[in-house]
Design an enzyme around this catalytic site. Structure first.
Site, PDB file in Angstrom:
ATOM      1  N   GLU A 419       0.093 -68.171 -46.492  1.00 21.04           N
ATOM      2  CA  GLU A 419      -0.763 -67.110 -45.958  1.00 21.04           C
ATOM      3  C   GLU A 419      -2.029 -66.944 -46.785  1.00 21.04           C
ATOM      4  O   GLU A 419      -3.091 -66.610 -46.233  1.00 21.04           O
ATOM      5  CB  GLU A 419       0.014 -65.789 -45.898  1.00 21.04           C
ATOM      6  N   ASP A 494       0.634 -73.649 -36.393  1.00 16.35           N
ATOM      7  CA  ASP A 494      -0.797 -73.788 -36.694  1.00 16.35           C
ATOM      8  C   ASP A 494      -1.330 -75.120 -36.187  1.00 16.35           C
ATOM      9  O   ASP A 494      -2.409 -75.183 -35.583  1.00 16.35           O
ATOM     10  CB  ASP A 494      -1.023 -73.682 -38.202  1.00 16.35           C
TER      11      ASP A 494
END
Length: 639
Positions: A419, A494
């Site tokens: 993150e 992603d």
């Protein structure tokens, strides 16, 4: 006669039939115990002194023998006067009963079995109708009538869709003063189609029109027409419009009309099916309206592309009103409407909340206000604070926190660096949206979330913006490679999103060296409602060029993010450590980390607090060398 009186009368009738039936069976049982003898035998037994007593009822004689006290009955002729002389001479006790009562009672007793059977048949039919079978009412419309006596919804209860309300105000004038328009040769619209994404208030708008016009409002879903029996849908359409004409002027509202109004001939099993017959009947009913009927059909759908063209033509749906998501001013108005019944703290600023919720529909905002009220109730507060609304916004955007989910220290470390990679790239790239919050607390289906909110509503995006999103999506995988020296499955989503975005840039948006061309014709089935295949309308050489361009876009974003993260390793380590310590960092924390400042100590409750939307607007404004950012439209990035 109301339903209560009907029910009482019905059960009284059932009780009377049961009494009659009981008397019939009682009489039959008594008669069965008596021995039936002939009249000649009766006279012979009487003359021989074998009869003890008799009871004379009309043309029947019931009595008992002296021996064993056995009972008997016999039919006697009415014109035989010597009968009483014979009985008196042989010392037989005689009792005479009057049989001069009403003959209707005898008739009822005779026909009571038939009456009981009829009553039972009616009872069974009523039971079938009161249950879910609706044996005799399949063809009746299931529309619900919202009468004028019920709670009204007006335009004051609808906010954020000013253009749609302006369009619908004329409909109200048509219903109130139809003669005003007809005198000038105007024709009342027969139908209004409300089009828009889910949750934007299409149904609420239709109810508001009915409330403002002060007319009856019939509401039905498109799926309520078609059943398993052939012809039911068309029958219900006819019945619906008959009810509408009886209550004219009125509004008939069909929600999710795409369930019955899909393009004809697009079904996988042939064109002649029950749904199409229902649609045909709907087309006939709409086209059969008279100009002065005062019945307006309002329908709502979020899939106008699948509707039949005959349904959309002028003369059926004369107007198409687009109900979109509200802008920042509309969101503030929606929040004020839903916050009327909620006690607010002094620190609550609805304008700030509206700026921090771009892309939210009216339903999303209503849900956020409700979640904020529930959060305050759980904390035993008497008012709802700004922190409650911010927590509710995070819950709506990212999902509920799953604090009970146990993660190992290594999984937390991987998630923290993943993150942090997203956040650093988002914070240091131009053309990106402001970061809002980064957390490694599992939310929804993600182990961690990087959330950002655009500064303003976006209707179109540039190539630079999309390239920035590709770089942000690559940030998580690159952080794993640089700082953990391994790859995890956390970057799977992603990579999938980045590949899809790059392919759209090449094949749909014309943002590549192949030029402004579209490749790959989508094959859609109206019956299914979405594309099921993609027709390849290009050569093998072009396919290789497309793949090369897609790879080139992703590789370029990968190289840019790799260079950025590699040059800012100290910031990455500091942000990952802050996430491991605090689990959630907000916009102010991210700004302080990037500027090299130390974070304030943790609060006693643990955690750095919740970011306000003011923080979101202040984080790292785009400049000549870097900007603030995140993923598009506030979409969280799963770890």
């Amino acid at each position: 006669m109301n339903s209560t009186v009907k029910t009482i009368v019905f059960w009284v009738f059932i009780l009377a039939c049961c009494i009659l039936l009981w008397q019939v069976f009682q009489r039959s049982s008594n008669t069965g115990k008596e021995q039936e003898i002939s009249f000649s035998q009766f006279l012979n037994d009487a003359q021989q002194g074998q009869i003890h007593d008799v009871t004379v009822v009309g043309g029947e004689v019931h009595g008992h023998f002296r021996s064993a006290n056995a009972a008997f009955h016999v039919e006697v002729p009415t014109n035989y006067p010597q009968l009483y002389d014979i009985l008196n001479k042989n010392h037989v006790a005689v009792t005479v009963k009057d049989n001069s009562g009403s003959p209707w009672w005898s008739i009822l007793i005779q026909f009571s079995p038939v009456l009981v059977l009829v009553a039972l048949w009616f009872f069974m039919i009523r039971q079938m109708q009161s249950g879910g079978n609706k044996a005799l009412s399949f063809g009746k419309s299931r529309a619900r009538l919202l009468s004028m006596q019920q709670k009204k919804v007006t335009f004051k209860d609808v906010a954020g869709v000013d253009e749609a309300k302006e369009e619908l105000k004329e409909i109200i004038e048509f219903l109130r003063e139809a003669q005003k328009f007809q005198k000038l040769g105007g024709r009342i619209p027969k139908g209004v189609l409300l089009v828009g994404p889910p949750g934007t208030g299409k149904t609420l708008l239709a109810r508001a029109v009915a409330g403002e016009a002060n007319v009856p409002f019939f509401s039905i879903s498109g799926s309520d027409f078609v059943e398993m029996f052939v012809g039911v849908g068309a029958s219900r359409v006819r019945d619906l419009f008959e009810q509408g004409k009886k209550n004219a002027p009125c509004i008939i509202f069909i929600d999710e009309i795409d369930a019955v109004g899909r393009h004809r001939g697009a079904g996988l099993g042939g064109g002649h099916d029950e749904r199409e017959q229902t649609l045909n009947q709907l087309l006939v009913e709409m086209d059969g309206f008279e100009a002065n009927d005062g019945v307006i059909l309002v329908a709502a759908t979020n899939r106008p592309d699948v509707l039949d063209p005959a349904l959309l033509r002028p003369g059926r749906f004369d107007r198409r009103v687009v109900v979109g998501r509200p802008d920042v001013r509309g969101r503030e108005e929606v929040l004020r409407v839903h916050a009327k019944k909620v006690p607010l703290a002094e620190d609550v600023d609805l304008r700030v909340l509206a700026r921090g919720t771009p892309g939210f529909s009216g339903a999303d905002l209503a849900n956020m206000v409700n979640e904020g009220a529930l959060s305050a109730a759980r904390a035993n507060r008497k008012v709802v604070t700004m922190q409650d609304f911010e927590s509710a916004k995070d819950k709506v955007l990212m999902g509920a926190e799953r604090k009970s989910m146990l993660l190992t220290d290594e999984e937390k470390r991987v998630t923290a660096y993943h993150e942090s990679g997203h956040a650093i790239v988002a914070a240091m790239r131009k053309h990106a949206d402001p970061l809002h919050k980064v957390t490694i607390i599992p939310r929804g289906m993600a182990l961690g979330v990087t959330m950002q909110l655009p500064e303003e509503d976006k209707h179109t995006v540039t190539k630079d913006y999309l390239e920035t999103q590709l770089a942000i999506l690559m940030g998580g995988r690159i952080a794993e490679e640089i700082f953990l020296h391994q790859m995890t499955t956390g970057a799977g989503n992603d990579i999938e999103r980045a590949t899809e975005m790059a392919r759209k840039m090449v094949c749909e948006y014309g943002m590549s060296r192949l030029g402004p061309l579209t490749y790959g014709k989508k094959e859609e089935q109206i019956f299914l409602g979405r594309e099921i295949a993609q027709h390849r309308d290009f050569s093998e050489e072009t396919a290789r060029q497309i793949d090369a361009e897609v790879r080139s876009l992703v590789d370029e974003a990968y190289r840019a993010s790799y260079q950025l993260l590699n040059d800012n390793q100290p910031i990455m380590h500091k942000m990952a450590a802050a996430l491991l310590e605090r689990e959630t960092i907000d916009a102010n924390d991210i700004r302080m980390i990037i500027e090299g400042k130390d974070l304030p100590p943790l609060k006693p409750s643990g955690g750095s607090g919740t970011a306000t939307t003011d923080d979101v607007q202040q984080v790292l404004k785009p400049s000549s060398d870097r900007g603030a950012g995140g993923l598009p439209e506030g979409s969280p990035s799963p770890a």
